[in-house]
Design an enzyme around this catalytic site. Sequence first.
Site, short mmCIF file in Angstrom:
data_model
loop_
_atom_site.label_atom_id
_atom_site.label_comp_id
_atom_site.label_asym_id
_atom_site.label_seq_id
_atom_site.Cartn_x
_atom_site.Cartn_y
_atom_site.Cartn_z
N HIS A 52 -12.81 9.09 -21.37
CA HIS A 52 -11.41 8.84 -21.64
C HIS A 52 -10.60 10.11 -21.38
CE1 HIS A 52 -11.94 5.08 -24.43
NE2 HIS A 52 -12.36 4.89 -23.19
N GLU A 54 -8.50 11.74 -23.30
CA GLU A 54 -8.54 12.72 -24.39
C GLU A 54 -9.83 13.53 -24.35
OE1 GLU A 54 -6.58 8.99 -26.26
OE2 GLU A 54 -7.91 9.47 -24.59
N ALA A 165 5.86 -13.45 11.51
CA ALA A 165 5.16 -13.50 12.80
C ALA A 165 6.02 -14.29 13.79
CB ALA A 165 3.79 -14.17 12.66
N ALA A 167 6.31 -17.32 16.66
CA ALA A 167 5.86 -18.70 16.56
C ALA A 167 4.40 -18.86 17.00
CB ALA A 167 6.76 -19.61 17.40
N SER A 171 1.77 -10.94 14.99
CA SER A 171 2.38 -10.26 13.84
C SER A 171 2.11 -8.77 13.81
CB SER A 171 1.87 -10.88 12.53
OG SER A 171 0.46 -10.72 12.42
N THR A 199 -4.55 -16.32 7.21
CA THR A 199 -4.53 -14.92 7.59
C THR A 199 -5.92 -14.42 7.93
OG1 THR A 199 -2.56 -14.45 6.27
CG2 THR A 199 -3.99 -12.59 6.78
N ARG A 210 -7.08 3.20 4.80
CA ARG A 210 -7.33 4.09 5.93
C ARG A 210 -6.40 5.31 5.88
NH1 ARG A 210 -7.78 -1.06 8.01
NH2 ARG A 210 -5.76 -1.09 9.10
N GLU A 254 -1.74 -9.89 -0.13
CA GLU A 254 -1.18 -9.34 1.10
C GLU A 254 -0.87 -10.37 2.16
OE1 GLU A 254 -2.10 -5.65 4.16
OE2 GLU A 254 -2.64 -5.50 2.05
#
Length: 323
Positions: A52, A54, A165, A167, A171, A199, A210, A254
Site C-alpha cells: 500500500h 502508506e 469511417a 461508407a 477509418s 470492429t 505503443r 474503444e
Amino acid sequence: MGDLDAAFMGAALALSERTRGRTAPNPNVGCVIVREGRVVGRGWTQPGGRPHAEAMALGQAGAAARGGTAYVTLEPCAHVSARGPACAELLIAAGVTRVVAALGDPDPRTNGEGFARLAEAGVAVDQDVRAAEARAAMAGFLARRALGRPMVTLKLALSLDGMIARADGESQWITGAEARAHTHLERSRHEAILVGRGTFEADAPRLDVRLPGLEARSPRRLLLSSTAAAPGWEQLRAPAAIADLAGVDHLFVEGGAGAASAFLAADLVDRLLLYRAPILIGAGRPALGDIGLDSLAEAHGRWRLADARRLGQDRLEVYHRIR
C-alpha cells in the site's frame, strides 16, 4: 484547509495516478510523509495492490516519520490482510502524529475504523482535503463499490460531421498522431479494453499500448459479441456482464458504433472522450446508432464538459455523466 495541506495533498494525488489501472481490486492511493516542512517519504499503491502507499512511504521515511504528518488520498486501511498489515497500525507504530486524508474508505472492513484507530492512539486526523480530486483519481475503485461495476470510459474518434469511417469502412486514420498517442496513454490507465464484433472483424485491432516505456501496461482485451469467441480475447455477451469482470475497475470502450451504442443505451458510460478531427466525410458510418432515447428532452442534462484541449490539429472533449 491550509495552503501547505493542500500542496502536500496535491503531491499525494499526483503519486496516486502512477498506478491507475494497475491496482484493482485495491484503490490507487498516494501518500506523502512530511516532517518539519520537508518530504521524508513518498509512496503509491504498487501494481497488484501491494504494498500500500502508506507502507511504501513509511519504508522510505524510516525513523524520520516519527513526529511527522502523513498526507494520504484515502483513509488508511484498518483490516489485517494475509498480504500485509493494516496501514493505520503502521502509521501509529511509526510515530506519525497527524494524518491528513482526502477521502474516507467505503470498504466495509475500514469505513471509518482507520480514522477511529488513529484517533484512539492520539494521532490527529483531518479529513476531506481536496476530496473532489481524490474522487476523480480513484473513480474506478469508487465506482466498483458504489455501482458494483467498473468505471466505463467510451472513446470515439470522429469527423466534424460525426462519422467514424467512410461508407466503405475506411477509418485509418481519422485523427492525427497526437490524438492517437493520447489514446494509447488512456489505454495504459485501464485494466481492460473492449471492442465490438464489427470492429474486431474489420480492423483486427491490437489494442495494446505503443508508447515508449509503457508497453507493459497494455490492458486485457475484451470482445463484445453474442457469437463465437476469439482466441486470445475475453468474451462478453452483454454490456451488463462487466459487473462480473474480476480485477477490472477501469474499462475502456474503444469501438465501434455498435458497442458504443449498446453501452450508452444501457447507461453504463461514465466518461466520454470525443476526439474530433477537422475533416468532413459526408456519407459515411455514424459514430452511434440507437441509444434508447424516447424523446429529445431525455438527451439533455446527461453530460458535463470536464475538459477540452487541442491535440495537434484535433480537439479532445471530455464529458462526465451526470448522475
